[in-house]
Design a protein around this motif. Structure first.
Motif, PDB file in Angstrom:
ATOM      1  N   LEU A   1      -5.241  -9.331  -5.957  1.00  0.00           N
ATOM      2  CA  LEU A   1      -4.100  -8.678  -6.591  1.00  0.00           C
ATOM      3  C   LEU A   1      -4.382  -8.401  -8.061  1.00  0.00           C
ATOM      4  CD1 LEU A   1      -1.166 -10.872  -5.179  1.00  0.00           C
ATOM      5  CD2 LEU A   1      -2.139  -8.766  -4.215  1.00  0.00           C
ATOM      6  N   ASP A   2      -3.801  -7.306  -8.562  1.00  0.00           N
ATOM      7  CA  ASP A   2      -3.907  -6.996  -9.979  1.00  0.00           C
ATOM      8  C   ASP A   2      -2.796  -7.726 -10.755  1.00  0.00           C
ATOM      9  OD1 ASP A   2      -1.563  -5.477  -9.684  1.00  0.00           O
ATOM     10  OD2 ASP A   2      -2.577  -3.550  -9.889  1.00  0.00           O
ATOM     11  N   GLU A   3      -2.710  -7.459 -12.048  1.00  0.00           N
ATOM     12  CA  GLU A   3      -1.726  -8.124 -12.907  1.00  0.00           C
ATOM     13  C   GLU A   3      -0.288  -7.817 -12.505  1.00  0.00           C
ATOM     14  OE1 GLU A   3      -3.783  -5.505 -14.414  1.00  0.00           O
ATOM     15  OE2 GLU A   3      -5.390  -6.972 -14.231  1.00  0.00           O
ATOM     16  N   ASP A   4      -0.077  -6.694 -11.808  1.00  0.00           N
ATOM     17  CA  ASP A   4       1.264  -6.298 -11.382  1.00  0.00           C
ATOM     18  C   ASP A   4       1.598  -6.790  -9.969  1.00  0.00           C
ATOM     19  OD1 ASP A   4       1.723  -4.872 -13.789  1.00  0.00           O
ATOM     20  OD2 ASP A   4       0.598  -3.172 -13.003  1.00  0.00           O
ATOM     21  N   GLY A   5       0.704  -7.563  -9.365  1.00  0.00           N
ATOM     22  CA  GLY A   5       0.947  -8.077  -8.028  1.00  0.00           C
ATOM     23  C   GLY A   5       0.636  -7.088  -6.922  1.00  0.00           C
ATOM     24  N   LYS A   6      -0.042  -6.000  -7.270  1.00  0.00           N
ATOM     25  CA  LYS A   6      -0.438  -5.011  -6.258  1.00  0.00           C
ATOM     26  C   LYS A   6      -1.872  -5.280  -5.824  1.00  0.00           C
ATOM     27  CE  LYS A   6       2.663  -1.388  -7.743  1.00  0.00           C
ATOM     28  NZ  LYS A   6       3.340  -0.795  -6.618  1.00  0.00           N
ATOM     29  N   CYS A   7      -2.132  -5.015  -4.564  1.00  0.00           N
ATOM     30  CA  CYS A   7      -3.461  -5.249  -4.013  1.00  0.00           C
ATOM     31  C   CYS A   7      -4.453  -4.232  -4.566  1.00  0.00           C
ATOM     32  CB  CYS A   7      -3.403  -5.147  -2.498  1.00  0.00           C
ATOM     33  SG  CYS A   7      -5.004  -5.321  -1.706  1.00  0.00           S
ATOM     34  N   ILE A   8      -5.603  -4.740  -4.996  1.00  0.00           N
ATOM     35  CA  ILE A   8      -6.676  -3.843  -5.415  1.00  0.00           C
ATOM     36  C   ILE A   8      -7.823  -3.843  -4.399  1.00  0.00           C
ATOM     37  CG2 ILE A   8      -6.138  -3.739  -7.862  1.00  0.00           C
ATOM     38  CD1 ILE A   8      -8.184  -5.945  -8.352  1.00  0.00           C
ATOM     39  N   VAL A   9      -7.989  -4.952  -3.672  1.00  0.00           N
ATOM     40  CA  VAL A   9      -8.972  -5.000  -2.594  1.00  0.00           C
ATOM     41  C   VAL A   9      -8.380  -5.824  -1.451  1.00  0.00           C
ATOM     42  CG1 VAL A   9     -11.295  -5.644  -1.869  1.00  0.00           C
ATOM     43  CG2 VAL A   9     -10.916  -4.860  -4.204  1.00  0.00           C
TER      44      VAL A   9
ATOM     45  N   PHE B   1       0.097  -1.613  -2.801  1.00  0.00           N
ATOM     46  CA  PHE B   1      -1.263  -1.285  -3.215  1.00  0.00           C
ATOM     47  C   PHE B   1      -1.315  -0.540  -4.540  1.00  0.00           C
ATOM     48  CE2 PHE B   1      -1.366  -1.736   1.382  1.00  0.00           C
ATOM     49  CZ  PHE B   1      -2.472  -2.541   1.558  1.00  0.00           C
ATOM     50  N   ALA B   2      -2.292  -0.907  -5.358  1.00  0.00           N
ATOM     51  CA  ALA B   2      -2.576  -0.169  -6.583  1.00  0.00           C
ATOM     52  C   ALA B   2      -3.097   1.222  -6.206  1.00  0.00           C
ATOM     53  CB  ALA B   2      -3.614  -0.913  -7.418  1.00  0.00           C
ATOM     54  N   GLU B   3      -3.004   2.156  -7.114  1.00  0.00           N
ATOM     55  CA  GLU B   3      -3.411   3.530  -6.822  1.00  0.00           C
ATOM     56  C   GLU B   3      -4.862   3.632  -6.354  1.00  0.00           C
ATOM     57  OE1 GLU B   3      -3.572   7.869  -9.013  1.00  0.00           O
ATOM     58  OE2 GLU B   3      -2.163   6.365  -9.746  1.00  0.00           O
ATOM     59  N   ALA B   4      -5.749   2.847  -6.953  1.00  0.00           N
ATOM     60  CA  ALA B   4      -7.172   2.910  -6.608  1.00  0.00           C
ATOM     61  C   ALA B   4      -7.587   1.789  -5.652  1.00  0.00           C
ATOM     62  CB  ALA B   4      -8.014   2.853  -7.880  1.00  0.00           C
TER      63      ALA B   4
END
Length: 123
Positions: free
Chosen positions: A107-115, A35-38
């Protein structure tokens, strides 16, 4: 013109594999890696809303007892639309029963989930 980013089936498999690993270990480092920080995580019908990676990690760790006695998870990809994918999953918990899941994950550009959005239905 800005081109929309499209994730690949390989990226989906890697993210879901990481999710299963994190759910198995309960290790905060494994959960944080997803997961992304936010990030935001929502689950229905339980009306769970965890906003921020810290809340997501804490929420997951509170559910560790769910895994007692063992569990399995099978899934299939339904669709990829740009940076978002949907899967159908089935979680079978020795103590809780069987749950059909629908996940919609961005997913964001880094492959981390944002939602992360999940609908659970007990079978």
């Amino acid at each position: 013109m800005v081109m929309a980013r499209t994730i690949t089936e390989q990226q989906v498999r890697e993210w879901v594999d990481g999710y299963v690993k994190a759910w198995t270990t309960g290790d905060p480092t494994d959960i944080e890696a997803l997961f992304a920080e936010a990030a935001e995580s929502y689950e229905w019908p339980y009306e769970t809303a965890w906003v921020g990676r810290e809340q997501i990690v804490a929420g997951w760790r509170e559910r560790a007892p769910w895994q007692e006695g063992g569990w399995t998870f099978d899934w299939s990809l339904l669709v990829i639309n740009g940076d978002t994918f949907a899967i159908k999953g089935t979680g079978v918990y020795a103590k809780l029963g069987t749950f059909d899941n629908l996940w919609v994950v961005t997913l964001d550009e880094d492959g981390k989930c944002i939602v992360f959005r999940m609908w659970n239905n007990e079978v």
